[in-house]
Design an enzyme around this catalytic site. Structure first.
Site, PDB file in Angstrom:
ATOM      1  N   GLU C  48      28.255  40.826  44.251  1.00 22.23           N
ATOM      2  CA  GLU C  48      28.624  39.746  44.413  1.00 22.23           C
ATOM      3  C   GLU C  48      29.929  39.596  45.383  1.00 22.23           C
ATOM      4  O   GLU C  48      30.142  38.464  45.758  1.00 22.23           O
ATOM      5  CB  GLU C  48      28.231  39.052  43.563  1.00 22.23           C
ATOM      6  CG  GLU C  48      29.313  39.671  41.382  1.00 22.23           C
ATOM      7  CD  GLU C  48      28.871  40.050  41.186  1.00 22.23           C
ATOM      8  OE1 GLU C  48      28.070  41.723  41.976  1.00 22.23           O
ATOM      9  OE2 GLU C  48      28.887  39.985  40.049  1.00 22.23           O
ATOM     10  N   ASN C  49      30.981  40.472  45.847  1.00 28.82           N
ATOM     11  CA  ASN C  49      31.841  40.265  46.711  1.00 28.82           C
ATOM     12  C   ASN C  49      31.711  40.301  48.558  1.00 28.82           C
ATOM     13  O   ASN C  49      32.700  40.223  48.606  1.00 28.82           O
ATOM     14  CB  ASN C  49      33.686  41.047  46.345  1.00 28.82           C
ATOM     15  CG  ASN C  49      32.759  42.738  46.461  1.00 28.82           C
ATOM     16  OD1 ASN C  49      31.830  42.163  45.202  1.00 28.82           O
ATOM     17  ND2 ASN C  49      33.961  42.628  46.571  1.00 28.82           N
TER      18      ASN C  49
END
Lengths: 223, 219, 223, 219
Positions: C48-49
């Site tokens: 998700e980063n």
């Protein structure tokens, strides 16, 4: 009486674009403004199809079919210019990141309503493009427009007869006869071409005009 | 000429007022503009509302601001990250207000702020404690909550390379929240590793166009 | 009775990940799954980063401090992997573009409710990260969880006692004792470890279990 | 192994059903996947709802689909572009339905579809004819309209380079609607100039990650 030519109208509007401004020029007359930016100012031109840092039209032999402006004319990129997708282009527009949108118009009302997307002519299919996004999103919206129609009807109206692009968005109007500001207190004449006084201009304008104390003659070089 | 370069970190964060909303980029310490956050701390500004994914690592950057009691409230998805002792101490002492926002919603709320949207409906948090008190709406048979945009008074970001127009590129996963935060504030200050001449960045590969950037400083 | 080790649980979950799948592995136990992908399958791991195409942990000397996973551990990028910003990472998550999110859990209910973000322990500040986005957004959510707590309390519940991450999202549960499917008609046991029959598993599970006709022994190699 | 390459244009558009919603990229003819649109025309599919910025140029691509009467409805911001005679003829004959959407709203509605949002509030079109009939809401003193997401059954896109995972780069202003449309459909088919080996595209410069792409074909 010395009404401005279309190129002179574009020249006049271009004089007010400040150094460092991010600017979207509408299709048609506003596009001409990029030719008249005063020497020494660095302006970044935005195009809704994903360009920031548009340059002039390409020289012969330098055309690239993948590099067009919002009017679908071939264009160029200046050093520092970048490409992005349509969605990011409209984040810039709608999110208040553009300093200025300089647009064409069919009509402008005394409260700054803009009508520039359809005349409801049944001979043409309607189309809005990015006009409504620019009108609501740019930090400042200015308009370049002939003062009256070919038939002599004022384009600056008490209320727009054509469908609105956005209400209350226009701050300044450049015509072939005058420079006018839309204020909370009506329309104020900043500049008029030679041969006009307030009554003369008023006769071609629907809402009541006020003359700025420091009004000037509107003059433009032959361009 | 457009020149967004400033010489000092102090200049980069100048003008932030007490009570300001500060978008603080980074995912943990990666992509965190540590030096800009330190400069904000030295500037003496207080009562800040900080928006960040986490709540600071170690004693510098966002953690340092919290340690000095400058942060009234933090809006984040996950306060605990590597070594969150400054936040933990302030939180346990009741000295900092915490608003937990799901990570995607946090990012999307800032994007909405950047994009001129008034709000959006999202499934995330619907039917959960974090969705309580939010306007809920059924759309095509599923529950959504209404989320409001977030805009910062200032965004502090960190990038890899910049030019004088403020065009930015990032490095690997240090990109994270930087592009969305850079778009979502009235003023955006960016610390970069290197400033290159205008035209040196590939126009196809710039991630943050300069229109979103106000000040750049080399660290 | 042969409960699986944590690594064996990860191994078992990994066997069900199909070739070509785009997968987000939650922090902790799910992250281990990437070590056990069967030979010949190409799986694209999402973080998700802002990473698609995460590889294994870096070898000594190959660490890059700007390249971390969602658990903030150093990671690597495989050929074909790409970087993007947080917002695009969550477009992928929330927009149904991930084939699978494999998550940890505190509790799962018989209707597939997931509780994995807070136990409301006053000793810890709460934090949700991307858990709620993954739970509502991935095309399929599966959970890896110890069948019971250290105190012996079932983690598969009639209703979750802890605050929900999302209602009705979990489709399959991998525990140290069984593989279970959440169906419209209750929880179905697909696999059980040696030494368990349905009654034995039921005693450690709150909602009523059904045994699939084609149920199998849950076995995993020493990994 | 993941391999999204297909050998023919027909394979790239296979499986589209009558009545499908087709996202057709391009800004005028630039970035338009002309060959994929031609292939869709040859496939015989009809009653299509096409979402595009314009309504076709000349006689090929989207214009050809319209000319053959395959498009029941077009959702676009500006139907008239360079040489729109196919659309104009169909429109005047009452053979095509037209929904005009402001350009930014069109793009944002597809992004909302791609991002799993249920809708969003936007100022654009509030208080105008194009905002009529839409839910209107005052937020912080300004009028907004609620806009719904758009998702396609298929998106037809055009890119410059791709790898077998479907990662894409574009060329100059031919990027336009391609990245947002690629994200917003159940199936995304892309015509590209060139396919390069996996790992040959700079991971910092890929614009559309392969997760959004299903089929790629070299034209």
């Amino acid at each position: 009486m010395k009404p401005l030519s279309r190129r002179q109208m574009a020249w006049r509007a271009a004089q007010d674009i400040e150094n460092g401004a991010y600017v979207n020029l509408g299709i048609g007359l506003p596009t001409l403004c990029s030719d008249f930016i005063p020497e020494g100012r660095e302006i970044v031109f935005h195009s809704e199809n994903g360009i920031l840092g548009m340059g002039p039209a390409p020289k012969p032999g330098e055309e690239d079919k993948d590099l067009i402006n919002a009017g679908k004319q071939l264009t160029t990129l200046v050093p520092g210019g970048v490409f992005f997708h349509h969605n990011d282009a409209f984040v810039m527009i709608r999110g208040g990141h553009l300093d200025l949108a300089l647009l064409g118009a069919f009509e402008v009302s005394e409260s700054g309503d803009l009508a520039n997307w359809t005349t409801e002519d049944p001979n043409f299919s309607p189309g809005v493009g990015g006009a409504m996004d620019l009108a609501v999103g740019a930090r400042e919206v200015r308009v370049i427009v002939e003062h009256v129609t070919k038939e002599g009807r004022p384009r600056i109206r008490k209320a727009c007869a054509y469908p609105l692009t956005a209400p209350h968005c226009v701050k300044r109007i450049y015509t072939n006869l005058a420079v006018l500001d839309v204020t909370g207190d009506g329309i104020v004449v900043r500049e008029m071409v030679e041969g006009f006084d307030l009554d003369g201009l008023q006769a071609l304008t629907e809402p009541r005009l006020r003359l700025a104390n420091d009004w000037k003659r509107l003059e433009a070089p032959e361009v | 000429m457009i020149d967004k370069r400033v010489r000092t970190l102090a200049e980069a964060v100048a003008g932030v007022k007490h009570g300001a909303t500060v978008l603080c980029s980074g995912f943990g310490a990666v992509g965190e503009p540590v030096e800009l956050l330190n400069a904000l701390r030295w500037s003496g500004v207080k009562d800040l509302v900080c928006v960040a994914n986490n709540a600071g690592t170690g004693d510098e950057g966002l953690a340092g601001l919290i340690k000095d009691g400058r942060v009234r409230k933090i809006v984040c998805s996950f306060p605990r990250t590597t070594d969150p002792h400054c936040f933990e101490a302030a939180y346990k002492a009741g000295k900092i207000e915490l608003e937990i926002v799901p990570q995607g919603t946090l990012s999307e709320r800032m994007r909405a702020g950047a994009a001129g949207l008034g709000g959006f409906y999202v499934k995330t948090a619907a039917g959960t404690k974090l969705g309580e008190g939010k306007e809920t709406r059924e759309i095509d048979g599923e529950l959504y909550v209404l989320e409001k945009p977030i805009r910062g008074d200032i965004a502090l970001c960190r990038a890899d390379r910049a030019d004088r127009w403020g065009n930015l590129t990032y490095r690997k996963s240090a990109r994270n929240f930087n592009p969305v935060m850079a778009m979502a504030a009235a003023l955006t200050a960016v610390q970069v590793r290197e400033i290159v001449p205008l035209g040196a960045l590939d126009p196809e590969c710039v991630v943050t166009p300069g229109i979103f950037v106000d000040r750049i400083v080399v660290v």
